[in-house]
Enzyme design. Structure first.
Site, PDB file in Angstrom:
ATOM      1  N   GLU A  21      -2.771   4.225   3.861  1.00 34.28           N
ATOM      2  CA  GLU A  21      -2.853   3.437   2.628  1.00 34.28           C
ATOM      3  C   GLU A  21      -3.351   2.046   3.015  1.00 34.28           C
ATOM      4  OE1 GLU A  21       0.218   1.456  -0.623  1.00 34.28           O
ATOM      5  OE2 GLU A  21       0.893   3.162   0.596  1.00 34.28           O
ATOM      6  N   TYR A  52       4.667   8.780  -5.867  1.00 29.71           N
ATOM      7  CA  TYR A  52       5.178   7.714  -5.023  1.00 29.71           C
ATOM      8  C   TYR A  52       6.530   7.293  -5.596  1.00 29.71           C
ATOM      9  CZ  TYR A  52       4.850   3.529  -2.006  1.00 29.71           C
ATOM     10  OH  TYR A  52       5.049   2.567  -1.040  1.00 29.71           O
ATOM     11  N   ASP A 105       4.961  -6.624  -3.594  1.00 34.34           N
ATOM     12  CA  ASP A 105       5.083  -6.751  -2.143  1.00 34.34           C
ATOM     13  C   ASP A 105       6.000  -7.889  -1.737  1.00 34.34           C
ATOM     14  OD1 ASP A 105       3.270  -4.658  -1.331  1.00 34.34           O
ATOM     15  OD2 ASP A 105       1.670  -5.902  -2.149  1.00 34.34           O
TER      16      ASP A 105
END
Length: 267
Positions: A49, A174, A60
Site C-alpha cells: 500500500e 479494510y 493518519d
C-alpha cells in the site's frame, strides 16, 4: 480475477495470512521508495500500500503525517507516484494499492486518474475520507478500468453500515482495529475481535485489519480470525530511525520477514 483477489485466494489455500505493508510514497525519496517496495516484496510482503502524500491526512497518526510532510517538501505528487509504479512494473508484479485522500483524486481528475493508474499498473485504491455514498463516480471509473476500490469499516460501524460497505468494496474489506488514527500500539483492542465476528456473520469477503498492528505478536494473535493484516507506522519508524544508514533496507526487510512468518500456517 484481480491480482488482489488472487493473492488472498493463494494465501488462503496455503493456510497463510496476507501481509500488506504500507509505505509513504516519496519518503525518504522516490528512488528509495522503489527500493523499499522491492525489498518488502522479496521478504514476504503480499501487497504493498503506497500512501500519496497529503497536507492533512486525517486518518493518519504523527508517524505517517511526518513522512507525508517530508515527501511533500520534496515535491512529491500523485503523478510522481504513478510514474514510480510504472517503473516498478518493469521488475515487479506485486499488487499495489494507492492510499490517498479524496482531494488528490478530485484535483487530478477522477476519470483521468483511473485511466492513468491502470496504465501504470495500480491494482486498487483506498480513500479513507470518501464514504461509499459519495464514491459512486470514482468507483465507477475504477471498475471500468478493472481496479478495486477498497472501503473501510470501524469497530463503531453498525450492522447496516457493514452490509453496505461489504456490498461495494473491492479486493478485500479494510477493517480498522480501533477508534483513532494510525500508529503503533502495544496491544490490540478487544474491539478488534468483536468487529471481525460481526463481519463474518454478514459477509465472506476477505478481511484485512490495520491501524495499530506493529509487531509479530499482533500478527499471530489476529492470524486465526482475519485474512490479512496491514502494517504501516512500524515500517515508517524503522525507516526514520535508519535514515542514511547502509542497513536500512536490511532492517525493514527483517521486520517484514518476521511479520510474514507470524502469518504462516495460520490455524
Amino acid at each position: 480475477m484481480s491480482r488482489i483477489k488472487d493473492i488472498f485466494e493463494k494465501n488462503r489455500s496455503k493456510g497463510s495470512g496476507v501481509l500488506i505493508t504500507y509505505i509513504t510514497g516519496g519518503y525518504p525519496g522516490i528512488k528509495k521508495t522503489k527500493e523499499l517496495i522491492l525489498t518488502m516484496e522479496d521478504e514476504g510482503a503480499d501487497i504493498v500500500e503506497v500512501g500519496i502524500p497529503f497536507s492533512d491526512p486525517i486518518a493518519d497518526g504523527p508517524v505517517i503525517q511526518k513522512a507525508s510532510q517530508r515527501a511533500l517538501s520534496r515535491g512529491v505528487h500523485p503523478g510522481k507516484i504513478l510514474s514510480m509504479v510504472s517503473e516498478l512494473r518493469q521488475r515487479s508484479s506485486i499488487p499495489i494499492v494507492l492510499m490517498g485522500y479524496y482531494n488528490n483524486f478530485l484535483k487530478y481528475g477522477e476519470e483521468l486518474f483511473a485511466r492513468d493508474a491502470k496504465q501504470c499498473g495500480v491494482d486498487g485504491i483506498i480513500v479513507p475520507d470518501l464514504p461509499p455514498e459519495e464514491a459512486e463516480v470514482l468507483r465507477g471509473y475504477l471498475l471500468r478500468n478493472n481496479m478495486d476500490m477498497i472501503f473501510l469499516v470501524a469497530p463503531t460501524s453498525s450492522e447496516e453500515r457493514i452490509r453496505l460497505v461489504c456490498s461495494v468494496t473491492g479486493g478485500f474489506l479494510y477493517c480498522v482495529s480501533l477508534t483513532g488514527v494510525t500508529g503503533q500500539r502495544e496491544s490490540l483492542s478487544k474491539m478488534s475481535f468483536s468487529i471481525i465476528k460481526r463481519i463474518r456473520q454478514i459477509s465472506s469477503i476477505p478481511v484485512a485489519m490495520g491501524f495499530g498492528i506493529s509487531k509479530p505478536d499482533h500478527a499471530r494473535e489476529l492470524s486465526p480470525i482475519v485474512d490479512g493484516i496491514v502494517v504501516g507506522s512500524a515500517i515508517i519508524v524503522i525507516i526514520e530511525e535508519n535514515l542514511g544508514k547502509k542497513d536500512m533496507l536490511a532492517k525493514v526487510g527483517k521486520f517484514v520477514r518476521e511479520m510474514k512468518m507470524a502469518l504462516v500456517n495460520k490455524k
